[in-house]
Design a protein around this motif. Sequence first.
Motif, mmCIF file in Angstrom:
data_model
loop_
_atom_site.group_PDB
_atom_site.id
_atom_site.type_symbol
_atom_site.label_atom_id
_atom_site.label_comp_id
_atom_site.label_asym_id
_atom_site.label_seq_id
_atom_site.Cartn_x
_atom_site.Cartn_y
_atom_site.Cartn_z
ATOM 1 N N PHE A 482 0.846 -1.192 0.000
ATOM 2 C CA PHE A 482 0.000 0.000 0.000
ATOM 3 C C PHE A 482 0.880 1.240 0.000
ATOM 4 N N SER A 483 0.675 2.109 -0.964
ATOM 5 C CA SER A 483 1.383 3.380 -1.000
ATOM 6 C C SER A 483 0.540 4.418 -0.275
ATOM 7 N N SER A 484 1.026 4.875 0.875
ATOM 8 C CA SER A 484 0.244 5.771 1.730
ATOM 9 C C SER A 484 0.437 7.233 1.386
ATOM 10 N N GLN A 485 1.380 7.565 0.512
ATOM 11 C CA GLN A 485 1.757 8.965 0.325
ATOM 12 C C GLN A 485 0.591 9.808 -0.199
ATOM 13 N N SER A 486 -0.102 9.347 -1.223
ATOM 14 C CA SER A 486 -1.210 10.095 -1.789
ATOM 15 C C SER A 486 -2.330 10.266 -0.767
ATOM 16 N N TYR A 487 -2.618 9.201 -0.060
ATOM 17 C CA TYR A 487 -3.673 9.228 0.958
ATOM 18 C C TYR A 487 -3.365 10.252 2.041
ATOM 19 N N LEU A 488 -2.122 10.238 2.560
ATOM 20 C CA LEU A 488 -1.742 11.165 3.629
ATOM 21 C C LEU A 488 -1.724 12.609 3.146
ATOM 22 N N ASN A 489 -1.225 12.825 1.956
ATOM 23 C CA ASN A 489 -1.164 14.192 1.435
ATOM 24 C C ASN A 489 -2.553 14.774 1.212
ATOM 25 N N THR A 490 -3.469 13.966 0.752
ATOM 26 C CA THR A 490 -4.809 14.448 0.454
ATOM 27 C C THR A 490 -5.582 14.799 1.715
ATOM 28 N N PHE A 491 -5.420 13.985 2.766
ATOM 29 C CA PHE A 491 -6.269 14.144 3.947
ATOM 30 C C PHE A 491 -5.507 14.638 5.173
ATOM 31 N N ALA A 492 -4.327 15.233 4.982
ATOM 32 C CA ALA A 492 -3.545 15.736 6.115
ATOM 33 C C ALA A 492 -4.375 16.704 6.952
ATOM 34 N N PHE A 493 -4.316 16.544 8.263
ATOM 35 C CA PHE A 493 -5.022 17.375 9.248
ATOM 36 C C PHE A 493 -6.544 17.284 9.093
ATOM 37 N N SER A 494 -7.006 16.183 8.488
ATOM 38 C CA SER A 494 -8.440 16.014 8.271
ATOM 39 C C SER A 494 -8.853 14.600 8.671
ATOM 40 N N ASN A 495 -10.063 14.206 8.261
ATOM 41 C CA ASN A 495 -10.623 12.909 8.633
ATOM 42 C C ASN A 495 -11.053 12.149 7.396
ATOM 43 N N THR A 496 -11.106 10.812 7.546
ATOM 44 C CA THR A 496 -11.480 9.975 6.407
ATOM 45 C C THR A 496 -12.430 8.870 6.841
ATOM 46 N N VAL A 497 -13.070 8.269 5.848
ATOM 47 C CA VAL A 497 -13.795 7.016 6.016
ATOM 48 C C VAL A 497 -13.089 5.971 5.156
ATOM 49 N N TRP A 502 -9.881 3.094 -0.048
ATOM 50 C CA TRP A 502 -10.037 2.275 -1.270
ATOM 51 C C TRP A 502 -9.772 3.110 -2.527
ATOM 52 N N ASP A 503 -10.228 4.371 -2.527
ATOM 53 C CA ASP A 503 -9.999 5.239 -3.681
ATOM 54 C C ASP A 503 -8.508 5.373 -3.974
ATOM 55 N N HIS A 504 -7.719 5.560 -2.922
ATOM 56 C CA HIS A 504 -6.287 5.764 -3.127
ATOM 57 C C HIS A 504 -5.562 4.464 -3.435
ATOM 58 N N LEU A 505 -6.052 3.363 -2.906
ATOM 59 C CA LEU A 505 -5.503 2.079 -3.320
ATOM 60 C C LEU A 505 -5.769 1.827 -4.802
#
Length: 953
Positions: A482-497, A502-505
């Motif tokens: 799993f590449s977490s970089q895109s996920y972390l950059n998109t939602f930094a200082f925020s919240n996710t479901v 799955w979108d970033h995977l």
Amino acid sequence: MGKVYYVSKNVGLGLLVLAATALATIIALSIAYDKERAKNRDKPEDGTSDSTGMPTPPTTPFIPKEPWDHYRLPESLVPVSYNVTLWPRLEPNADGLYIFTGHSAVVFRCVKETDLIIIHSNKLNLTTFNGHHAKLSGLGGAAVPTIQKSFLIVKTEYLVLQLRSRLAVGTSYVLHTEFLGELADDLEGFYRSEYTDDGMKRVVATSQMQATYARKAFPCFDEPAMKAVFNITIIHNSATVALSNGRDIDSVIDGVPVRVTTFEPTERMSTYLLAFIVTDFVNIQSTQNSNLLVRIWARRKAINDRQGDYALNVTGPILQFYERYYNASYPLSKSDQIALPDFNAGAMENWGLVTYRETALLYDPIMSSTGNKERVTTVISHELAHMWFGNLVTLQWWNDLWLNEGFASYVEYLGADYAEPTWKIKDQILLYDVHKVFAVDALASSHPLSRREDEVNDPAQISEMFNTISYSKILMLFITGFSSQSYLNTFAFSNTVYTDLWDHLQQAVENTPGMHLPDTVHNIMNHWTLQMGFPVVTIDTRTGSITQKHFLLDPESVVDRPSQFNYTWFVPVKWMKTGVEQQQYWLLQKTDVHSLMRVSGEDWVLANINVSGYFRVNYDLDNWDRLLSLLNTDHQVIINRAQIIDDTFNLARAKIIHTTLALRTTKYLSNEREYIPWESALRNLDYYILMFDRTEVYGALQAYLKKQIQPLFEYFKIITADWTRVPTGHTDQYNQINAVGMACSMGVEGCRELIQGWYRQWMKNPHPSPSYASIHPNLKSTVYCAAIAFGGVEEWDFAWRMFKNATLASEASRLRSAMACTKVPWLLNRYLDYTLDPTKIRKQDATSTIQYIARNVVGMPLAWNFVRAKWSYIFQYGKASFSFSNLIHAITRRFSSEFELQELKKFKEDNLHVGFGSATLALEQAIEKTTANIKWVTENKAQVLKWFTEEST
């Protein structure tokens, strides 16, 4: 470096005024409050209190009618920032209470028109302003509605303000509260921890906010999605130090003999990650890249004894690894880690101030074992993984707890492996996580990884989410990469479901050349997360047929939870044929045929190699025979021996294969020297011990295991030069522990004398801990337990004295566990009584001590009677500190008779009025497991006795 935040001129002026007035106000209030009792401690469990503080009668049954009757906050208000000032007293007041006083101002924005302000507040005595529990002001000259009424809701833990007119959408307001709370010893919220130094009692004010305890420290919007910036000020005795999430930016002595410490504003974060501590602890520190300050805090003696050195040495490399792994710098200006004498969890990932049990952070290079060292490394690695995954990007609500814990449970192995590459710790994922979660997820009372939000509402339901499923199941799903970089950059200082993940995977798959999946990530992963359980994949090598079926430990149990996917999964099968790895195969339906898996003659098939998939594997009997033949002739050809053992034992319990087929996988063990297969075998054989150690089967079982373990015992005796050296390999050191422990339990000649000799030598030279030369730290737990089991009162009382005098937490923990090994009933009963006396056994350790006693075949019925007789008291005594689910699991592990099942059901019925809290699901699982145990023992006892009798000769 921390992210730079910009605020509007009006908001900035408002915060400045609030900060300037906070100190004078809180000092004046605090002096007056010192003599008061926290009046809300005895409020009813249900109902409200009006502005006079008088509780209204509880309503039964409780039917939500008003907005404040619901556990979830309305979506009308969003916090922006808090200014919080707290003053904990580390001395009791005239009433004998430890208290803290405080002042809070939360800036919030109205996003939906409303005439209500609903904010969490629990067990705080709030000051009234003109008859109301708070006062309201506006920012930027905004008009402010007057407060019509204020009241507290005990059940849903709210402070409610009803306004005479509506708040304006888009406008920011400030809610100001002043309060007093008890600095209790309940291990939650802002609480008190105590320890003794040179005979003097010392008090630490510390915190634990996860999951719903920040509201006990100050009124707040206490949900993970309600992120805000926190400006913290701590007033404290000048002889102490104050810590919080941010770096301290100012610390001054005021006119009264106190110090006022202010901290830099936090990043935008959730309330459950807040931390504040006042203590006389000291630290060791280092500066990492970009001037990041790293500090380890602990009791002065622990730091002087260099127990924090190892944690400091591994923290830097682990942080650097994660910065590269996440491709993101550490988000804060400092990283504090502190070892607390009283702490309910193992550790807590508070952003910038991680709190630990002493056993999880402190390591003594002389007195601590290899296991202690590994625990320190892996726990630090787990908590630091959260600094990005969980803290920087946070779950929207607790139903998706696995987004935090599952990922951290996986990457902790990567961080620990980087810090200690010679350990090869990634190989142990199988034992530490996979087998553990298999055991729970194979029950009909399991639950999906992700639950609906409406299934997780009140604090007890939230607490139940912190279980093996949430921590370990998702780990298997991440192993594929799993590449977490895109996920972390998109939602930094925020919240996710979870769907965001799955979108970033999916993006990662589409952007990776040559990577192909049989369906979308959403569809594949939803099959694993939205339905409980996992499949058993059956391969018939005679025909090439492959099938999948929901695996249940008790095939007759009723699964009443429907599945939208009809309990089928997308199963990635890595496999080999006669030692040659083949191309991965995807099983997409209940039944398929794969011609390459059809074999004959001496060829064989082995699936799920390296345990890369979350499923069990069964074969036709011919292929099983070929695999077992290989184990007995050339076992190292089979690379996943541990999984074969674990699969067969569980397949046998599920009546998919014959019990004797599972037992046959242990026959080769007399030639096995590696730790992971041995550990897998011993954990599975432990079920047989639990089921039969009170029956005539145990004699034959003991004779067989003695025969199998003796070569391993002799092997380690030789390579350690008669127990005078330490095996060089990391896992070899663990297997030496297995060899000695099992050899003594099974009666191998010479083992008992060896153990008793070491222990008696220590008793003759009773220092606080035995010397390195007499008992190696790796073997202490085994030696202490066996010697106390073989001995009597003298050995037990000696261990108790050493426990009380221990200055190293891990040493005290070993002794506490070992004292539960005695076979003397009155000693065990006395020990059980000690668990409810915090002067003898700390609250944080009470649950595990009862569990240790329940492991003992003599202690189990005593522990069961103790818990039944005292459940009402235990439930109240340990509401915050007891892990009730673990307690129920431990006590009922041996239950295998109809009488015990009826006792368990009666215990449930008799205590419905008391409740079970976080043990509610565990109790259902215990009933299910006991029912399955009864069936299994009835059906297998005779053949198991026959098999062990024949094989032990």
